[in-house]
Design an enzyme around this catalytic site. Structure first.
Site, PDB file in Angstrom:
ATOM      1  N   GLU A   1      -6.018   2.179  -1.060  1.00 39.52           N
ATOM      2  CA  GLU A   1      -4.658   2.301  -1.581  1.00 39.52           C
ATOM      3  C   GLU A   1      -3.886   1.002  -1.413  1.00 39.52           C
ATOM      4  O   GLU A   1      -2.655   0.990  -1.452  1.00 39.52           O
ATOM      5  CB  GLU A   1      -3.913   3.455  -0.887  1.00 39.52           C
ATOM      6  CG  GLU A   1      -3.569   3.231   0.559  1.00 39.52           C
ATOM      7  CD  GLU A   1      -4.655   3.671   1.545  1.00 39.52           C
ATOM      8  OE1 GLU A   1      -4.313   3.893   2.717  1.00 39.52           O
ATOM      9  OE2 GLU A   1      -5.826   3.787   1.151  1.00 39.52           O
TER      10      GLU A   1
ATOM     11  N   ASP B   1       0.839  -1.197   0.000  1.00 43.32           N
ATOM     12  CA  ASP B   1       0.000   0.000   0.000  1.00 43.32           C
ATOM     13  C   ASP B   1       0.873   1.245   0.000  1.00 43.32           C
ATOM     14  O   ASP B   1       2.082   1.194   0.240  1.00 43.32           O
ATOM     15  CB  ASP B   1      -1.028  -0.004   1.133  1.00 43.32           C
ATOM     16  CG  ASP B   1      -0.428   0.161   2.517  1.00 43.32           C
ATOM     17  OD1 ASP B   1       0.778   0.424   2.627  1.00 43.32           O
ATOM     18  OD2 ASP B   1      -1.171   0.030   3.500  1.00 43.32           O
TER      19      ASP B   1
END
Length: 301
Positions: free
Chosen positions: A219, A175
């Protein structure tokens, strides 16, 4: 002088010809109708396609009422025929049990257990519609990556295959570091730009055609690497991390600070399900985040 009607008719003919040419490139296929796999397409791209619960089949269907080796589809000069391969509950075409090899016609429905598959012949333009629907259902609209739902199905399937075959399987999870701060500082449009740009970088430099690259959360991203051991997967993960760190993410005359934290795990003793492998890679990711971010870590027991 050419009038507008002639131009429109010519354009329509060109469009239809283009559709026919695109459809002609597609092989015959079986389309699952209904249920959790609704809209899934399986190409009939081999002389013989085996179907059943056995994961070695070309079309593995692990559902109640389906035998390990249920039926096969053979390519013939006239098209494709279906033959039951000794299933317990039988194979049905349009609700009639298959007792001998049976030639398929456009739109025929093959029923096995609770699964129904529709036959689409080679070159049929209807196939293009289903391709687009499947692509839309399985693809994240912003990044072009696979969706979380598609990824979870693939993860379960590949873990089962590795259990059966012993082939290596690795999973990368990453991420973006401090992504909320980036959004708060530069705006959500900048954050969307980063997600799109990053996905393009990874797709063009970090993954192979048979890898499963998916957007797992806001994300968070996953890359499932079949037939890839942990050493090879580390090389992929580190290459991606370095590419993202070196790339200039320029938005609205600002260079955005973008790095990623990466976790890595593989199929081995103790991994029995897709969830087991996910839990391991999640632990590895948090090691990278707790260790200062912008790094790759393995799962270690």
């Amino acid at each position: 002088m050419v009038d507008d009607t002639t131009i429109v008719i010519t354009d329509i003919k060109k469009a239809l010809k283009a559709v026919d040419e695109e459809a002609d490139k597609k092989p015959a296929a079986l389309l699952i109708v209904g249920g959790e796999l609704n809209g899934t397409i399986f190409d009939l791209d081999k002389k013989t396609i085996l179907v059943g619960r056995n994961l070695k089949n070309h079309i593995p269907l692990e559902f109640q009422g389906i035998s390990r080796n249920h039926f096969k589809v053979d390519e013939t000069e006239a098209g494709h025929s279906v033959e039951d391969t000794g299933s317990r509950n039988g194979t049905y075409i349009n609700n009639k049990r298959v007792l001998t090899p049976t030639l398929l016609k456009k739109g025929d429905i093959i029923k096995v257990g609770k699964i129904a598959l529709k036959y689409i012949p080679k070159g049929d333009s209807e196939r293009l519609t289903y391709d687009k629907l499947q692509h839309a259902a399985n693809t994240d609209g912003m990044t072009g990556c696979f969706t979380k739902t598609y990824f979870n199905r693939a993860l379960d399937l590949y873990v089962k295959k590795s259990k059966l075959s012993g082939e290596p399987l690795s999973l990368i999870m990453f991420d973006l570091d401090y992504f909320k701060k980036l959004n708060d500082t530069f705006g959500h449009d900048a954050g969307d730009f980063v997600l799109k740009e990053l996905s393009t970088i990874v797709r063009t430099n970090g993954v192979r055609d048979n890898d499963i690259f998916a957007r797992f959360g806001g994300e968070e991203f996953m890359i499932l690497l079949p037939k890839t051991n942990i050493k090879q997967a580390y090389e992929v993960a580190e290459r991606i991390r370095a590419l993202i760190e070196a790339h200039q993410f320029l938005y609205d005359n600002n260079r955005l600070p973008v790095t990623i934290s990466v976790g890595l795990a593989d199929y081995r003793k103790g991994v029995n399900t897709g969830l087991d492998l996910f839990k391991r890679v999640d632990v590895a990711l948090y090691k990278s985040k707790d260790g200062g971010r912008n790094q790759v870590n393995f799962f270690r027991e």
